[in-house]
Design a protein around this motif. Structure first.
Motif, PDB file in Angstrom:
ATOM      1  N   GLY A   1       0.817  -1.206   0.000  1.00 60.79           N
ATOM      2  CA  GLY A   1       0.000   0.000   0.000  1.00 60.79           C
ATOM      3  C   GLY A   1       0.847   1.251   0.000  1.00 60.79           C
ATOM      4  N   LEU A   2       1.963   1.240   0.746  1.00 55.51           N
ATOM      5  CA  LEU A   2       2.877   2.380   0.749  1.00 55.51           C
ATOM      6  C   LEU A   2       3.409   2.662  -0.651  1.00 55.51           C
ATOM      7  N   PHE A   3       3.813   1.599  -1.343  1.00 53.42           N
ATOM      8  CA  PHE A   3       4.395   1.786  -2.668  1.00 53.42           C
ATOM      9  C   PHE A   3       3.331   2.204  -3.680  1.00 53.42           C
ATOM     10  N   HIS A   4       2.140   1.644  -3.562  1.00 54.19           N
ATOM     11  CA  HIS A   4       1.068   1.988  -4.498  1.00 54.19           C
ATOM     12  C   HIS A   4       0.699   3.473  -4.394  1.00 54.19           C
ATOM     13  N   PHE A   5       0.714   4.006  -3.176  1.00 56.73           N
ATOM     14  CA  PHE A   5       0.342   5.413  -2.960  1.00 56.73           C
ATOM     15  C   PHE A   5       1.576   6.280  -2.681  1.00 56.73           C
ATOM     16  N   ARG A   6       2.717   5.879  -3.218  1.00 51.46           N
ATOM     17  CA  ARG A   6       3.969   6.590  -2.944  1.00 51.46           C
ATOM     18  C   ARG A   6       3.935   8.047  -3.382  1.00 51.46           C
ATOM     19  N   ASP A   7       3.258   8.345  -4.485  1.00 50.34           N
ATOM     20  CA  ASP A   7       3.220   9.733  -4.965  1.00 50.34           C
ATOM     21  C   ASP A   7       2.477  10.630  -3.978  1.00 50.34           C
ATOM     22  N   GLN A   8       1.371  10.120  -3.400  1.00 48.71           N
ATOM     23  CA  GLN A   8       0.630  10.921  -2.417  1.00 48.71           C
ATOM     24  C   GLN A   8       1.454  11.124  -1.148  1.00 48.71           C
ATOM     25  N   ILE A   9       2.221  10.103  -0.750  1.00 44.04           N
ATOM     26  CA  ILE A   9       3.037  10.219   0.458  1.00 44.04           C
ATOM     27  C   ILE A   9       4.195  11.184   0.236  1.00 44.04           C
ATOM     28  N   ARG A  10       4.811  11.131  -0.941  1.00 48.03           N
ATOM     29  CA  ARG A  10       5.981  11.972  -1.218  1.00 48.03           C
ATOM     30  C   ARG A  10       5.612  13.388  -1.625  1.00 48.03           C
ATOM     31  N   TYR A  11       4.336  13.638  -1.933  1.00 49.27           N
ATOM     32  CA  TYR A  11       3.928  14.962  -2.412  1.00 49.27           C
ATOM     33  C   TYR A  11       4.241  16.031  -1.360  1.00 49.27           C
TER      34      TYR A  11
ATOM     35  N   ILE B   1      14.625 -15.365  19.617  1.00 51.90           N
ATOM     36  CA  ILE B   1      15.638 -14.483  19.048  1.00 51.90           C
ATOM     37  C   ILE B   1      16.012 -13.392  20.038  1.00 51.90           C
ATOM     38  N   SER B   2      14.980 -12.669  20.500  1.00 51.62           N
ATOM     39  CA  SER B   2      15.201 -11.528  21.379  1.00 51.62           C
ATOM     40  C   SER B   2      13.869 -11.164  22.023  1.00 51.62           C
ATOM     41  N   THR B   3      13.935 -10.492  23.170  1.00 54.07           N
ATOM     42  CA  THR B   3      12.705 -10.009  23.797  1.00 54.07           C
ATOM     43  C   THR B   3      12.354  -8.599  23.342  1.00 54.07           C
ATOM     44  N   LEU B   4      13.176  -8.010  22.483  1.00 55.28           N
ATOM     45  CA  LEU B   4      12.878  -6.679  21.942  1.00 55.28           C
ATOM     46  C   LEU B   4      12.035  -6.855  20.685  1.00 55.28           C
ATOM     47  N   ILE B   5      10.815  -6.309  20.716  1.00 54.02           N
ATOM     48  CA  ILE B   5       9.877  -6.573  19.623  1.00 54.02           C
ATOM     49  C   ILE B   5       9.409  -5.277  18.941  1.00 54.02           C
ATOM     50  N   ASN B   6       8.959  -5.450  17.709  1.00 56.34           N
ATOM     51  CA  ASN B   6       8.468  -4.360  16.871  1.00 56.34           C
ATOM     52  C   ASN B   6       7.059  -3.960  17.313  1.00 56.34           C
ATOM     53  N   CYS B   7       6.853  -2.682  17.608  1.00 51.96           N
ATOM     54  CA  CYS B   7       5.550  -2.192  18.075  1.00 51.96           C
ATOM     55  C   CYS B   7       4.617  -1.782  16.940  1.00 51.96           C
ATOM     56  N   GLY B   8       5.081  -1.814  15.694  1.00 47.17           N
ATOM     57  CA  GLY B   8       4.217  -1.422  14.582  1.00 47.17           C
ATOM     58  C   GLY B   8       4.065   0.078  14.416  1.00 47.17           C
ATOM     59  N   VAL B   9       5.028   0.846  14.930  1.00 46.81           N
ATOM     60  CA  VAL B   9       5.062   2.302  14.765  1.00 46.81           C
ATOM     61  C   VAL B   9       6.471   2.669  14.298  1.00 46.81           C
ATOM     62  N   TYR B  10       6.564   3.456  13.227  1.00 45.78           N
ATOM     63  CA  TYR B  10       7.854   3.720  12.592  1.00 45.78           C
ATOM     64  C   TYR B  10       7.975   5.191  12.196  1.00 45.78           C
ATOM     65  N   THR B  11       9.227   5.624  12.003  1.00 41.50           N
ATOM     66  CA  THR B  11       9.530   6.831  11.236  1.00 41.50           C
ATOM     67  C   THR B  11      10.342   6.406  10.023  1.00 41.50           C
ATOM     68  N   PHE B  12       9.899   6.814   8.825  1.00 41.93           N
ATOM     69  CA  PHE B  12      10.572   6.468   7.586  1.00 41.93           C
ATOM     70  C   PHE B  12      11.116   7.705   6.886  1.00 41.93           C
ATOM     71  N   SER B  13      12.280   7.569   6.276  1.00 40.68           N
ATOM     72  CA  SER B  13      12.770   8.560   5.322  1.00 40.68           C
ATOM     73  C   SER B  13      12.191   8.242   3.951  1.00 40.68           C
ATOM     74  N   LEU B  14      12.082   9.242   3.090  1.00 42.20           N
ATOM     75  CA  LEU B  14      11.517   9.018   1.757  1.00 42.20           C
ATOM     76  C   LEU B  14      12.372   8.074   0.921  1.00 42.20           C
ATOM     77  N   ASP B  15      13.627   7.907   1.303  1.00 44.05           N
ATOM     78  CA  ASP B  15      14.516   7.009   0.552  1.00 44.05           C
ATOM     79  C   ASP B  15      14.106   5.547   0.679  1.00 44.05           C
ATOM     80  N   ILE B  16      13.092   5.269   1.485  1.00 42.26           N
ATOM     81  CA  ILE B  16      12.626   3.882   1.607  1.00 42.26           C
ATOM     82  C   ILE B  16      11.917   3.430   0.339  1.00 42.26           C
ATOM     83  N   PHE B  17      11.379   4.362  -0.452  1.00 42.85           N
ATOM     84  CA  PHE B  17      10.587   3.966  -1.619  1.00 42.85           C
ATOM     85  C   PHE B  17      11.405   3.277  -2.706  1.00 42.85           C
ATOM     86  N   PRO B  18      12.643   3.708  -3.004  1.00 42.11           N
ATOM     87  CA  PRO B  18      13.452   2.912  -3.945  1.00 42.11           C
ATOM     88  C   PRO B  18      13.704   1.488  -3.458  1.00 42.11           C
ATOM     89  N   VAL B  19      13.814   1.310  -2.148  1.00 40.08           N
ATOM     90  CA  VAL B  19      14.031  -0.033  -1.586  1.00 40.08           C
ATOM     91  C   VAL B  19      12.802  -0.898  -1.836  1.00 40.08           C
TER      92      VAL B  19
END
Length: 420
Positions: A93-103, A176-194
């Motif tokens: 969904g992020l990639f599909h709507f990448r133009d709206q996110i990057r606008y 593996i570890s007791t440190l887990i992902n909470c499902g909240v992130y900060t992303f840089s716009l450079d994530i879209f090429p990835v």
């Protein structure tokens, strides 16, 4: 300038939350008097420089049109609902709507799963993201779990000094570890090429195999397995460890747990949302909608939310419960550890009771356990009691650890059953 993206899923999700999702989308289910994702929106709206919030999901747009309009008026921020043509996964969904996110070229954007509950320290998360010396593609909000609980989440290993994520596995088969992902992130716009690389590789594989499912299959990309796992150890992914309260919203029991903690947060952030009076007797913390009619002889609390146009009769006792809009609780009834659906009616001298199954409230991390639905005798395992919408419970009956689907008129007491 900043943006936020909230992933709200679609009607094919949230099956463990039924029957509460049969008449209302899960993201709009009220917790502590507000729709679940309004807590997300409220946290985003107070972040300085955040100009736009995008909701991404596959629900029909008509189900969110009024909600989006109301939120824009209330929080004075641009909010849009972007409907996926089909379920695209957490990154598709992020990639599909990448133009709206990057606008507008935001400096970064927050990504939040719509089924998590927290006080959302977004300012701190963004500041942590900016302070990474070599720049970060993604910063994950992380919390501690027990060893057993961690197997149900994305687990990560981090460098103690730099906070870089050196290893990431989604729902590992072994510890593996007791440190887990909470499902909240900060992303840089450079994530879209990835993400784009994954998308194009998927397309090439489909073309080579002459698969008829075409780009629909290519567009389904899972953030956790296909993006975060490969990024671990590259120096571009970091984790901010929180000790704040956080939990998921997967089951009715988790709604009761989240309700309790949001009400507690109101003490410092929104005390005006809490009810306090001598008549009816209020045992904190309690939220009562202004349009509800509550008899002065009733006793409400602790940890109760009462929705719009609810009618509570004389001598009623309610604790650790959520009563949804339009419900009627007649005189001398008892409601404990339960969710009463919209427009449902509980008769006189009735008892509606569930069994609490909370995690350790002293832990910063909270995950509602999901045991098998039925025990070996074919009976429903003890849990909270849930009434769907427009259920009628007759006077002088007992409902214990049961689930009742919408539009049912009960004729007897029930225990450990699902009434279809």
């Amino acid at each position: 300038m900043l943006k936020a993206v909230i992933l709200i899923g679609g009607p094919q999700k949230g099956t463990r939350f039924r029957p509460l999702t049969l008449d209302i989308p899960k993201p709009l289910f009220p917790i502590a008097g507000l729709p679940v994702i309004q807590h997300h929106i409220e946290a985003c709206a107070i972040v300085e420089g955040l100009k736009e919030i995008l909701l991404i999901g596959s629900y029909p747009a008509s189900q969110f049109q009024q909600f989006v309009y109301n939120m824009q008026l209330r929080y004075n921020v641009t909010i849009k609902y972007l409907q996926e043509f089909t379920a695209l996964g957490t990154a598709g969904g992020l990639f599909h709507f990448r133009d709206q996110i990057r606008y507008g070229t935001p400096d970064a954007f927050f990504l939040m799963n719509g089924d998590v509950c927290s006080d959302f320290p977004l300012k701190e998360l963004y500041q942590f993201h900016k302070e990474r010396p070599n720049g970060a593609l993604v910063t994950i909000m992380a919390a501690e779990a027990t060893k057993q609980q961690s197997l149900n989440f994305g687990c990560m290993v981090t460098d103690n000094d730099t906070h870089e994520v050196t290893h990431y596995v989604e729902k590992p088969s072994s510890y593996i570890s007791t440190l887990i992902n909470c499902g909240v992130y900060t992303f840089s716009l450079d994530i879209f090429p990835v993400i784009g690389e994954i998308f194009h590789l998927r397309q090439q594989d489909i073309y080579k195999s002459e698969n008829g499912n075409d780009v629909k299959e290519a567009g389904f990309i899972q953030l956790e397995q296909e993006i975060l796992t490969p990024l671990a150890g590259t120096g571009k992914m970091f984790a901010m460890h929180i000790t704040n309260w956080w939990s998921q919203l997967k089951t009715g029991s988790s709604a009761i747990y989240a309700n309790r903690h949001y009400l507690e947060l109101y003490q410092t952030k929104h005390p005006e949302r809490l009810s306090s009076c001598k008549e009816p007797t209020i045992i904190p913390d309690v939220h009562i909608d202004p349009t509800a009619v509550v008899d002065s002889t009733s006793v409400i609390g602790p940890n109760v939310s009462i929705g719009a146009s609810v009618v509570i009769g004389p001598g009623v006792r309610i604790k650790e419960s959520i009563v949804l809009d339009g419900a009627v609780i007649e005189e001398r009834s008892l409601i404990m550890h339960s969710i009463i659906g919209r427009n449902s009616r509980v008769g006189k001298w009735a008892r509606v009771e569930g069994t609490p199954c909370d995690p350790d409230p002293n832990k910063a991390f909270a995950k509602m356990e999901n045991p098998p639905l039925f025990n070996n005798d074919g009976k429903l395992n003890p849990s909270i009691t849930i009434l769907g919408c427009s259920v009628s419970v007759p006077s002088e009956t007992i409902l214990l650890n049961s689930i009742v689907l919408p539009n049912k008129e009960l004729s007897r007491s029930i225990k450990n059953e699902i009434i279809l």
